[in-house]
Design a protein around this motif. Sequence first.
Motif, PDB file in Angstrom:
ATOM      1  N   GLY A 468       0.789  -1.230   0.000  1.00  0.00           N
ATOM      2  CA  GLY A 468       0.000   0.000   0.000  1.00  0.00           C
ATOM      3  C   GLY A 468       0.811   1.265   0.000  1.00  0.00           C
ATOM      4  O   GLY A 468       1.920   1.340  -0.530  1.00  0.00           O
ATOM      5  N   THR A 493      -6.913   5.042   6.824  1.00  0.00           N
ATOM      6  CA  THR A 493      -7.101   5.495   5.440  1.00  0.00           C
ATOM      7  C   THR A 493      -5.740   5.674   4.782  1.00  0.00           C
ATOM      8  O   THR A 493      -4.868   6.372   5.342  1.00  0.00           O
ATOM      9  CB  THR A 493      -7.877   6.819   5.392  1.00  0.00           C
ATOM     10  OG1 THR A 493      -9.087   6.675   6.143  1.00  0.00           O
ATOM     11  CG2 THR A 493      -8.214   7.196   3.964  1.00  0.00           C
ATOM     12  N   VAL A 500      -4.844   0.175  -5.961  1.00  0.00           N
ATOM     13  CA  VAL A 500      -5.231  -0.962  -5.128  1.00  0.00           C
ATOM     14  C   VAL A 500      -6.385  -1.696  -5.781  1.00  0.00           C
ATOM     15  O   VAL A 500      -7.299  -1.074  -6.350  1.00  0.00           O
ATOM     16  CB  VAL A 500      -5.646  -0.494  -3.723  1.00  0.00           C
ATOM     17  CG1 VAL A 500      -6.162  -1.676  -2.893  1.00  0.00           C
ATOM     18  CG2 VAL A 500      -4.461   0.158  -3.031  1.00  0.00           C
ATOM     19  N   ALA A 502      -8.902  -5.446  -5.079  1.00  0.00           N
ATOM     20  CA  ALA A 502      -9.249  -6.452  -4.069  1.00  0.00           C
ATOM     21  C   ALA A 502      -8.437  -7.716  -4.287  1.00  0.00           C
ATOM     22  O   ALA A 502      -8.260  -8.167  -5.424  1.00  0.00           O
ATOM     23  CB  ALA A 502     -10.742  -6.758  -4.147  1.00  0.00           C
ATOM     24  N   SER A 510      -5.977 -10.748   7.066  1.00  0.00           N
ATOM     25  CA  SER A 510      -7.418 -10.496   6.993  1.00  0.00           C
ATOM     26  C   SER A 510      -8.154 -11.290   8.063  1.00  0.00           C
ATOM     27  O   SER A 510      -9.063 -10.785   8.725  1.00  0.00           O
ATOM     28  CB  SER A 510      -7.939 -10.862   5.599  1.00  0.00           C
ATOM     29  OG  SER A 510      -7.317 -10.072   4.608  1.00  0.00           O
ATOM     30  N   LEU A 527     -13.913  -2.996   5.250  1.00  0.00           N
ATOM     31  CA  LEU A 527     -12.703  -2.842   4.451  1.00  0.00           C
ATOM     32  C   LEU A 527     -13.123  -2.482   3.024  1.00  0.00           C
ATOM     33  O   LEU A 527     -13.892  -3.200   2.387  1.00  0.00           O
ATOM     34  CB  LEU A 527     -11.881  -4.138   4.459  1.00  0.00           C
ATOM     35  CG  LEU A 527     -10.535  -4.091   3.754  1.00  0.00           C
ATOM     36  CD1 LEU A 527      -9.632  -3.013   4.368  1.00  0.00           C
ATOM     37  CD2 LEU A 527      -9.865  -5.455   3.819  1.00  0.00           C
ATOM     38  N   ASP A 528     -12.599  -1.343   2.573  1.00  0.00           N
ATOM     39  CA  ASP A 528     -12.955  -0.849   1.238  1.00  0.00           C
ATOM     40  C   ASP A 528     -11.662  -0.711   0.428  1.00  0.00           C
ATOM     41  O   ASP A 528     -10.764   0.066   0.810  1.00  0.00           O
ATOM     42  CB  ASP A 528     -13.683   0.499   1.361  1.00  0.00           C
ATOM     43  CG  ASP A 528     -14.184   0.982   0.009  1.00  0.00           C
ATOM     44  OD1 ASP A 528     -14.099   0.221  -0.971  1.00  0.00           O
ATOM     45  OD2 ASP A 528     -14.665   2.134  -0.050  1.00  0.00           O
ATOM     46  N   TYR A 529     -11.549  -1.471  -0.696  1.00  0.00           N
ATOM     47  CA  TYR A 529     -10.371  -1.398  -1.553  1.00  0.00           C
ATOM     48  C   TYR A 529     -10.574  -0.293  -2.592  1.00  0.00           C
ATOM     49  O   TYR A 529     -11.056  -0.538  -3.710  1.00  0.00           O
ATOM     50  CB  TYR A 529     -10.123  -2.751  -2.232  1.00  0.00           C
ATOM     51  CG  TYR A 529      -9.728  -3.833  -1.270  1.00  0.00           C
ATOM     52  CD1 TYR A 529      -8.385  -4.014  -0.916  1.00  0.00           C
ATOM     53  CD2 TYR A 529     -10.683  -4.674  -0.709  1.00  0.00           C
ATOM     54  CE1 TYR A 529      -8.020  -5.015  -0.030  1.00  0.00           C
ATOM     55  CE2 TYR A 529     -10.322  -5.675   0.183  1.00  0.00           C
ATOM     56  CZ  TYR A 529      -8.983  -5.832   0.516  1.00  0.00           C
ATOM     57  OH  TYR A 529      -8.604  -6.821   1.400  1.00  0.00           O
ATOM     58  N   ARG A 530     -10.240   0.913  -2.227  1.00  0.00           N
ATOM     59  CA  ARG A 530     -10.360   2.049  -3.137  1.00  0.00           C
ATOM     60  C   ARG A 530      -9.123   2.104  -4.042  1.00  0.00           C
ATOM     61  O   ARG A 530      -8.032   1.671  -3.638  1.00  0.00           O
ATOM     62  CB  ARG A 530     -10.486   3.347  -2.356  1.00  0.00           C
ATOM     63  CG  ARG A 530     -11.687   3.382  -1.417  1.00  0.00           C
ATOM     64  CD  ARG A 530     -11.646   4.624  -0.550  1.00  0.00           C
ATOM     65  NE  ARG A 530     -12.755   4.648   0.395  1.00  0.00           N
ATOM     66  CZ  ARG A 530     -12.874   5.565   1.360  1.00  0.00           C
ATOM     67  NH1 ARG A 530     -11.929   6.526   1.476  1.00  0.00           N
ATOM     68  NH2 ARG A 530     -13.908   5.530   2.164  1.00  0.00           N
ATOM     69  N   ILE A 534      -6.525   1.562   0.474  1.00  0.00           N
ATOM     70  CA  ILE A 534      -7.600   0.921   1.217  1.00  0.00           C
ATOM     71  C   ILE A 534      -8.111   1.867   2.302  1.00  0.00           C
ATOM     72  O   ILE A 534      -7.376   2.725   2.813  1.00  0.00           O
ATOM     73  CB  ILE A 534      -7.127  -0.416   1.831  1.00  0.00           C
ATOM     74  CG1 ILE A 534      -6.085  -0.157   2.952  1.00  0.00           C
ATOM     75  CG2 ILE A 534      -6.595  -1.357   0.777  1.00  0.00           C
ATOM     76  CD1 ILE A 534      -5.792  -1.394   3.764  1.00  0.00           C
ATOM     77  N   PHE A 536     -10.101   1.313   5.916  1.00  0.00           N
ATOM     78  CA  PHE A 536     -10.502   0.298   6.880  1.00  0.00           C
ATOM     79  C   PHE A 536     -11.159   0.990   8.073  1.00  0.00           C
ATOM     80  O   PHE A 536     -10.658   2.009   8.584  1.00  0.00           O
ATOM     81  CB  PHE A 536      -9.276  -0.505   7.336  1.00  0.00           C
ATOM     82  CG  PHE A 536      -9.569  -1.456   8.454  1.00  0.00           C
ATOM     83  CD1 PHE A 536     -10.207  -2.683   8.212  1.00  0.00           C
ATOM     84  CD2 PHE A 536      -9.227  -1.139   9.760  1.00  0.00           C
ATOM     85  CE1 PHE A 536     -10.462  -3.560   9.245  1.00  0.00           C
ATOM     86  CE2 PHE A 536      -9.486  -2.016  10.792  1.00  0.00           C
ATOM     87  CZ  PHE A 536     -10.113  -3.237  10.534  1.00  0.00           C
TER      88      PHE A 536
END
Length: 551
Positions: A468, A493, A500, A502, A510, A527-530, A534, A536
């Motif tokens: 990341g 964040t 990124v 998923a 995880s 958890l959001d893979y933007r 990410i 979280f």
Amino acid sequence: MRQKLVAVALAALAPVVAMLAYNEYALREQRSQEIHDSASQAARQAASEVERIIEGVHALLVSVTAMPSVLDLDVPECKRALRSVADRVDNIRAIFVVDLDGNAICSSLDPASGTRFADRAYFQQAVATKDFVVGTYTSSRISGAAVLPLAMPLLEAGSVRAVVVSGIRLDWLQSRLTERGVSPGNAVTIADGKGAILARVPLPERFVGTVIPDEYRALIHATRPGVTTVKSQDGTERILAYRPIALPSSPLYVSAGFSREEAFGSLNRATLMNALAICGGALAAFVMAILIGDRFILRPIGRISGVMDRWREGDATARTGMRTGDALANVGATLDRLLDELEDRRRRSEEAEEERRLLVGELAHRVKNGFSLVQAIASQTFGRADPARYKSFSQRLAALASTYDLILSRETSSSSVADVVSAALRAHIDPDEDRIHVEGPPVMLEADVALPLSLVIHELATNATKYGSLGSQHGRVEVQWKCDGRNVILDWTERGGPRVSAPTRRGFGSVLIERAFPSKARAETRLDYRPEGIAFQLIFLPEPSAPSGEV
């Protein structure tokens, strides 16, 4: 406290004051009723006397109409007869007979030439009603004096032949009213049907001949007698009893007024003396309450309060020195015993705290030795065979050890979110770079929540370093948390790192993030893979056993 003592004195005086106030109210009601009754009686007496005077003149005129010289209208004999009667009656000034044209036929006094009475209302009313008539305030055309005219028709075969007229002298009526006398401030008034005052006591020279004010004119023609309160023309407030002319045998309006100031004067003076006595008693009670309260209440309370202040400031030897006796002395003695017991507990607590420090130090030493032993076993087991996995395991073990160090170094079972996060990120923070921003309010965590939070932050930081934003030169990480009711909401964040996507499979990190917290912490993760990094979010209870509303 003095205010409370004064309040106690007031409470003690309140029943007495209430009783006196009720007695005052009852006395005033009784006095008011007495004044109403006295005023009504005075009005009845004055009205009765006026009626007797009117009835006397009425009888006189009836007698005059029966005289032969009057019946025959024999002028010379009529004059002699009328003069003889008028000279014997003090309350009239003249008697005269008037024909239907209003001319005087005969009179006890010789009227001026051309004197006529046809325009007089009392004359017209006597002719019209064929009955005895009481007129209104009039200036006599024969004598020139103010009189109350009375007229009696002279009948023959049911027809009016002439009218016999006389008039009560108002100066005589005033003298009779003055002779009766009234108390200071009281007043008696006699008025005619038009409200003109015929006689009045006091101040007749000011009011006789004037008209009663319009606001009181309705009393003259009231249907029944009554009592009211008025502000008289002389400026005196009076309780006024009145007898209207509408009553049978009441040809005139009569009122009797009693001055409220005079009527309630003695009662007002007694009220003033009682009020002064109550104020004096209240003042004495307040002074005694303050003096006695200061000696027996305020001083002991101040002594107890002073000891408490000294003890709170650190003077462990502070004591009241009071012995059992009254209630406050018992409190002081009990306080001394309590302070002695607290001092003994403090000494025992210090001894226990010193022993606990030794045990904590020993525990910290043993925990560190345990982590070192685990790390050595791991190194010998698969350190050379699988260096990458050993490195990951070693870092996780170090994060867990740093959290234990943080908890044990504080010698407590809890630590703050800020300290746990900082300890978990310590290996990933470069002192020369400002790439990780940590921000949030002070929140204390129990040990069984602090340890999994440390592992979660370590896993997030490791992932950010490998894949990341921390693996990029310009990447940044923001760690922020806030309190929402009982829950703590922590946001991780990442920005500025590589794009990124998923992952296709779930790794150990995880699983750890999802299962690290105990069930009572009620942890939830999002958890959001933007593309930019990410995001979280972790929601959990910092103190699962705390009552609702506490954090």
